[in-house]
Design a protein around this motif. Structure first.
Motif, short mmCIF file in Angstrom:
data_model
loop_
_atom_site.label_atom_id
_atom_site.label_comp_id
_atom_site.label_asym_id
_atom_site.label_seq_id
_atom_site.Cartn_x
_atom_site.Cartn_y
_atom_site.Cartn_z
N GLU A 8 0.81 -1.22 0.00
CA GLU A 8 0.00 0.00 0.00
C GLU A 8 0.84 1.26 0.00
O GLU A 8 1.90 1.31 0.63
N ASN A 9 0.32 2.28 -0.66
CA ASN A 9 0.82 3.64 -0.53
C ASN A 9 -0.04 4.31 0.54
O ASN A 9 -1.27 4.28 0.43
N VAL A 10 0.59 4.88 1.56
CA VAL A 10 -0.16 5.48 2.67
C VAL A 10 0.46 6.81 3.06
O VAL A 10 1.65 7.04 2.89
N SER A 11 -0.37 7.68 3.60
CA SER A 11 0.15 8.91 4.20
C SER A 11 0.80 8.52 5.53
O SER A 11 0.61 7.40 6.01
N LEU A 12 1.53 9.43 6.14
CA LEU A 12 2.18 9.13 7.41
C LEU A 12 1.18 8.74 8.48
O LEU A 12 1.48 7.91 9.35
N ASP A 13 -0.04 9.28 8.41
CA ASP A 13 -1.06 8.91 9.39
C ASP A 13 -1.97 7.78 8.90
O ASP A 13 -3.05 7.57 9.44
N GLY A 14 -1.52 7.04 7.89
CA GLY A 14 -2.21 5.82 7.48
C GLY A 14 -3.36 5.97 6.52
O GLY A 14 -4.07 5.01 6.24
N VAL A 16 -5.35 6.08 3.14
CA VAL A 16 -5.23 5.49 1.80
C VAL A 16 -6.31 6.01 0.86
O VAL A 16 -6.29 5.71 -0.32
N GLU A 17 -7.20 6.81 1.39
CA GLU A 17 -8.35 7.29 0.60
C GLU A 17 -7.93 8.24 -0.52
O GLU A 17 -7.13 9.15 -0.30
N ASP A 18 -8.47 8.01 -1.69
CA ASP A 18 -8.39 8.90 -2.84
C ASP A 18 -6.99 9.44 -3.13
O ASP A 18 -6.79 10.65 -3.25
N PRO A 19 -6.02 8.57 -3.33
CA PRO A 19 -4.67 9.05 -3.59
C PRO A 19 -4.54 9.86 -4.88
O PRO A 19 -3.69 10.75 -4.97
N THR A 20 -5.38 9.59 -5.86
CA THR A 20 -5.27 10.28 -7.15
C THR A 20 -6.19 11.48 -7.27
O THR A 20 -6.13 12.21 -8.27
N GLY A 21 -7.07 11.70 -6.30
CA GLY A 21 -7.95 12.86 -6.32
C GLY A 21 -9.17 12.71 -7.19
O GLY A 21 -9.84 13.70 -7.52
N GLU A 22 -9.53 11.50 -7.57
CA GLU A 22 -10.66 11.26 -8.47
C GLU A 22 -11.98 11.01 -7.74
O GLU A 22 -13.02 10.93 -8.37
N GLU A 23 -11.93 10.87 -6.41
CA GLU A 23 -13.13 10.50 -5.66
C GLU A 23 -13.78 11.67 -4.93
O GLU A 23 -14.81 11.50 -4.28
N GLY A 24 -13.17 12.84 -5.00
CA GLY A 24 -13.77 14.01 -4.37
C GLY A 24 -13.43 14.19 -2.89
O GLY A 24 -13.99 15.08 -2.24
N PHE A 25 -12.54 13.39 -2.35
CA PHE A 25 -12.12 13.54 -0.96
C PHE A 25 -11.38 14.87 -0.82
O PHE A 25 -10.58 15.25 -1.67
N VAL A 26 -11.65 15.61 0.24
CA VAL A 26 -11.09 16.94 0.45
C VAL A 26 -9.56 16.96 0.35
O VAL A 26 -8.98 17.93 -0.11
N HIS A 27 -8.91 15.89 0.77
CA HIS A 27 -7.45 15.81 0.70
C HIS A 27 -6.97 14.91 -0.43
O HIS A 27 -5.81 14.47 -0.45
N GLY A 28 -7.86 14.59 -1.37
CA GLY A 28 -7.52 13.71 -2.48
C GLY A 28 -6.39 14.27 -3.33
O GLY A 28 -6.14 15.46 -3.37
N TRP A 30 -3.18 13.29 -2.95
CA TRP A 30 -1.95 13.35 -2.16
C TRP A 30 -0.82 12.53 -2.78
O TRP A 30 0.35 12.86 -2.63
N PHE A 31 -1.14 11.49 -3.51
CA PHE A 31 -0.11 10.66 -4.14
C PHE A 31 0.75 11.49 -5.09
O PHE A 31 1.97 11.51 -4.97
N GLU A 32 0.13 12.19 -6.01
CA GLU A 32 0.88 13.03 -6.96
C GLU A 32 1.51 14.23 -6.27
O GLU A 32 2.64 14.60 -6.56
N GLN A 33 0.76 14.83 -5.37
CA GLN A 33 1.24 16.04 -4.71
C GLN A 33 2.52 15.80 -3.92
O GLN A 33 3.40 16.65 -3.87
N TYR A 34 2.62 14.63 -3.29
CA TYR A 34 3.78 14.35 -2.43
C TYR A 34 4.75 13.34 -3.02
O TYR A 34 5.70 12.94 -2.36
N MET A 35 4.55 12.97 -4.28
CA MET A 35 5.49 12.08 -4.96
C MET A 35 6.81 12.80 -5.21
O MET A 35 7.88 12.22 -5.10
N GLY A 36 6.72 14.08 -5.56
CA GLY A 36 7.92 14.86 -5.81
C GLY A 36 8.76 14.26 -6.93
O GLY A 36 8.23 13.80 -7.94
N ASN A 37 10.05 14.23 -6.71
CA ASN A 37 10.98 13.69 -7.70
C ASN A 37 11.23 12.19 -7.50
O ASN A 37 12.18 11.65 -8.05
N ASP A 38 10.39 11.55 -6.71
CA ASP A 38 10.63 10.16 -6.33
C ASP A 38 9.92 9.14 -7.21
O ASP A 38 9.96 7.94 -6.92
N ARG A 39 9.28 9.57 -8.28
CA ARG A 39 8.50 8.65 -9.11
C ARG A 39 9.36 7.49 -9.64
O ARG A 39 8.95 6.34 -9.61
#
Length: 190
Positions: A8-14, A16-28, A30-39
């Protein structure tokens, strides 16, 4: 007997919801936003994991998500993922979206227990948070691989929900992935 690995890809606080921002979650997103140069480093870890996998296990929504994105993709990593047998746990799905898939109907715990007996090697579970919770609750998970993103979202669906018991883990490995991500590997202690 197969080994079930949660990846799993998870935020530091665990979260996993809407990592790509396609589901409408307020913090959706986050995967792309915090991937940075690490892809590239992240993709390398994921590709190596795919090379070590013998099958994938998914829930219905994850099958749909990955299938629509990977079925037409080309390259070594997509070719490897697309060639793997996939088992989709669902009570409503007739046919999987991602190629080489089989639907596991009926009781998820019984079906996955049977699958563990029939398949050799690693069965990797991507996303599928409800399935992950069920597998953990019924002692079917052997290993957790968490790619931790450098953000605390504060809300959202977390990978681990309430359970009826504790699950003890043993830290097998921890390492940096690129400049901002880290991977934590745990085995489940029985």
């Amino acid at each position: 007997m197969a080994k079930i690995v949660i990846s799993e890809n998870v935020s530091l606080d665990g979260v996993v919801e809407d990592p790509t921002g396609e589901e409408g979650f307020v913090h959706g997103g986050w995967f792309e936003q915090y991937m940075g140069n690490d892809r590239g480093a992240w993709a390398g870890v994921e590709y190596q994991e795919a090379l070590g996998a013998d099958a994938l296990l998914l829930g219905r929504r994850s099958d749909e998500y990955f299938g629509t994105r990977w079925n037409a993709a080309k390259g070594e990593w997509p070719d490897r993922l697309n060639s793997l047998p996939k088992y989709v746990v669902s009570s409503t799905l007739v046919a999987p979206v991602w190629r080489n898939g089989v639907v596991l109907h009926g009781d998820a715990v019984a079906e996955v227990s049977k699958l563990k007996e029939e398949v050799q090697g690693e069965i990797v579970v991507y996303a599928s948070r409800q399935l992950v919770r069920t597998l953990l609750e019924h002692d079917l998970v052997d290993e957790l691989r968490l790619v931790v993103f450098p953000v605390i979202l504060g809300s959202g669906e977390r990978l681990f929900g309430e359970t009826s018991k504790k699950t003890s883990l043993h830290l097998r490995d921890t390492r940096a992935v690129g400049e901002g991500l880290s991977i934590l590997r745990y085995t489940v202690i029985r």
